[in-house]
Scaffold this active site. Structure first.
Site, PDB file in Angstrom:
ATOM      1  N   GLU A   1       0.758  -1.103   0.009  1.00 36.18           N
ATOM      2  CA  GLU A   1      -0.015   0.026   0.120  1.00 36.18           C
ATOM      3  C   GLU A   1       0.878   1.192   0.128  1.00 36.18           C
ATOM      4  O   GLU A   1       0.603   2.285  -0.538  1.00 36.18           O
ATOM      5  CB  GLU A   1      -0.838  -0.004   1.172  1.00 36.18           C
ATOM      6  CG  GLU A   1      -2.035  -1.098   1.317  1.00 36.18           C
ATOM      7  CD  GLU A   1      -2.860  -1.293  -0.063  1.00 36.18           C
ATOM      8  OE1 GLU A   1      -2.809  -0.448  -0.645  1.00 36.18           O
ATOM      9  OE2 GLU A   1      -3.454  -2.437  -0.323  1.00 36.18           O
TER      10      GLU A   1
ATOM     11  N   TRP B   1       0.331  -5.586 -13.007  1.00 40.95           N
ATOM     12  CA  TRP B   1      -0.196  -6.003 -14.061  1.00 40.95           C
ATOM     13  C   TRP B   1      -0.988  -4.645 -15.114  1.00 40.95           C
ATOM     14  O   TRP B   1      -1.461  -4.949 -15.851  1.00 40.95           O
ATOM     15  CB  TRP B   1      -1.417  -7.151 -13.980  1.00 40.95           C
ATOM     16  CG  TRP B   1      -2.401  -6.870 -12.817  1.00 40.95           C
ATOM     17  CD1 TRP B   1      -3.575  -6.339 -13.443  1.00 40.95           C
ATOM     18  CD2 TRP B   1      -2.575  -6.824 -11.936  1.00 40.95           C
ATOM     19  NE1 TRP B   1      -4.440  -6.028 -12.441  1.00 40.95           N
ATOM     20  CE2 TRP B   1      -3.868  -6.358 -11.244  1.00 40.95           C
ATOM     21  CE3 TRP B   1      -1.769  -7.197 -10.796  1.00 40.95           C
ATOM     22  CZ2 TRP B   1      -4.229  -6.207 -10.096  1.00 40.95           C
ATOM     23  CZ3 TRP B   1      -2.103  -7.001  -9.536  1.00 40.95           C
ATOM     24  CH2 TRP B   1      -3.287  -6.438  -8.969  1.00 40.95           C
TER      25      TRP B   1
END
Length: 529
Positions: free
Chosen positions: A215, A226
């Site tokens: 995070e 991705w």
């Protein structure tokens, strides 16, 4: 066990992109700010802008928001998370060795350090932790945990602190972050209490603190590896050295995992910005580091301070440390620096401390190469502290090494300081932190500063350049009086006596002990007895 403590086995469940899309829909200004941030990142990563030097130390405030006592995590659990962040972002995590060989050259040190804040927004001392009891059973990604009015806790100024909220998250959500460019009041990172740190309430397979690493990557402008296009092959994380891949990986994939025609090496699923289990994500790439550094130079330039990228030491004390080091030095490192060692050391000093300290060293080295000094008080440092002998000898030693150890005083920390593990901030000074090597910062690790303020310009071994003084001979003493290294031996003898005295006073930290060992071995190489 409550439902909110059961993470779906196959899903990391990060809510960052959902928050990002919501802000794009609700706030036209957010879209404009994001466009400027991406343009800055593009220019920085193409080498048209200089990166900030050294490492960036970021003050952290952890807001613990809990309903049950179990959710009110311990200080030890919080400390474990801070330690994990420092390992992951400095590439000193033990599991970095698991990176497959084709990807290993891409693994990078992000040059980031995290420390719990010591001063709150009002200037008061703090431990960097707030605790708020709530009636909310489980928060979601709607930012309600970030405000007092909605059962959470107001954040501290986001241009001064990294806000981390630890709370119960519902629906299997592990955490989420706000990209740079969002509202200041909600800026920061949220992590569920069962995925924070590596002890206490942390639960497998997300029990190694990697949710916070992931995070904070988002907080520093990293996208998922991705490219967030579902399972297609058209997305991008805007980083060149991360292979394109067809969607998130979960669990523990086997290498190679090929998708999107990215063979033979396939997906970089061991990257912190994928969705795999905590024990499988272990690295950032050079390109991701460049993007994070661009964020620190741009939208997050106000936060943190630039410090030296000193070598990261092993966890202190080492397992093979002598008992004297473990019992006495650790006791001293755990305390705040004393103002006057000669007056305030008291009962906490080692029992074998001499009644009178050595007040004056001779201004000129003895003709016997320092043997008399050796007899009068120089001790051989613990042999097990460092088994490596120095490859080369130091360059410059002081002309006048005389010093009164009783007058040595730690200085107030300047803006740029080095923080040794377990010890308060110590004086370093600009010259101690500048990289003397060609290429400057980042190419060669800067040597650590001496752990105490010296009374004269004596240059300790750890700051030496690795070469003997100009004109000094490295041959052992001879009987004909030729230039045979006598002066250099004398200077080493004085330095060794100085290290021994500091050790007796309990004023050497681990780096000082290692420097003492290295100086001793160099002395022996020069023919010292």
């Amino acid at each position: 066990m409550s439902e909110e403590m059961n993470h779906p086995r196959g899903c990391r469940c990060c809510g960052t992109m959902a928050l990002h899309r919501r802000l794009l829909d609700e706030d036209p200004g957010y879209a404009r700010r994001r466009a400027r941030i991406e343009e800055h990142a593009f220019r920085a990563m193409r080498g048209t802008m200089a990166q900030r030097p050294g490492c960036t130390r970021i003050p952290v405030v952890v807001h613990v928001v809990y309903k049950t006592d179990a959710q009110n995590i311990s200080r030890e659990q919080i400390d474990s998370q801070i330690e994990i962040l420092n390992q992951d972002f400095r590439k000193t995590n033990a599991d970095i060795s698991s990176v497959p060989a084709p990807f290993a050259p891409l693994a990078a040190d992000a040059r980031l350090l995290f420390v719990l804040a010591t001063t709150d927004p009002d200037g008061n001392a703090t431990d960097g932790i707030t605790r708020t009891q709530t009636e909310v059973s489980g928060f979601s990604g709607d930012d309600k945990v970030k405000a007092d009015a909605t059962g959470g806790k107001d954040g501290w100024p986001s241009d001064e602190y990294l806000n981390i909220w630890v709370c119960p998250l519902s629906g299997g959500l592990l955490g989420y972050a706000q990209f740079p460019g969002g509202p200041a009041a909600t800026d920061g990172v949220v992590v569920t209490y069962t995925a924070f740190g590596n002890m206490g309430t942390a639960q497998a397979p997300f029990n190694l603190g990697r949710t916070a690493t992931h995070e904070i990557g988002h907080w520093l402008n990293l996208f998922h590896i991705w490219g967030d296009d579902g399972t297609g092959c058209s997305g991008s994380d805007f980083v060149d050295d991360t292979p394109n891949q067809g969607g998130a990986n979960v669990g523990k994939p086997s290498f190679p995992k090929v998708s999107c025609d990215n063979g033979p090496n396939g997906d970089m699923f061991m990257n912190y910005m994928d969705y795999v289990d905590d024990d499988t994500m272990v690295m950032f790439t050079e390109g991701q580091v460049a993007r994070m550094q661009a964020c620190l130079d741009g939208p997050r330039s106000a936060i943190g301070e630039t410090v030296s990228c000193t070598p990261v030491l092993p966890k202190f004390p080492p397992k093979d440390s002598p008992k004297e080091l473990t019992k006495e030095i650790v006791k001293e490192l755990a305390k705040d620096p004393i103002k006057d060692p000669a007056k305030e050391t008291g009962k906490e000093l080692p029992k074998d401390r001499p009644k009178e300290v050595i007040k004056d060293f001779p201004k000129e080295g003895p003709k016997d190469g320092g043997k008399e000094l050796l007899k009068d008080g120089i001790k051989e440092p613990p042999k097990e502290l460092s088994k490596e002998k120095p490859k080369e000898l130091p360059k410059d030693l002081a002309k006048d090494p005389g010093v009164d150890p009783g007058k040595i005083k730690p200085l107030d920390p300047p803006k740029q300081v080095y923080e040794a593990p377990g010890k308060a901030l110590l004086e370093g000074g600009k010259q101690a932190f500048e990289n003397p090597q060609p290429g400057g910062w980042g190419s060669v690790p800067v040597q650590p500063a001496m752990p105490v303020q010296l009374g004269t310009p004596l240059q300790p071994f750890v700051l030496a350049t690795g070469q003997p003084p100009a004109g000094a001979s490295l041959k052992p003493p001879t009987s004909d009086g030729a230039d045979n290294g006598q002066a250099l031996l004398a200077e080493y003898a004085q330095m060794l006596a100085y290290y021994a005295q500091l050790h007796q006073m309990g004023m050497l930290d681990q780096q000082g002990m290692m420097a003492w060992q290295q100086a001793w071995e160099a002395y022996l190489q020069l023919g010292g007895q």
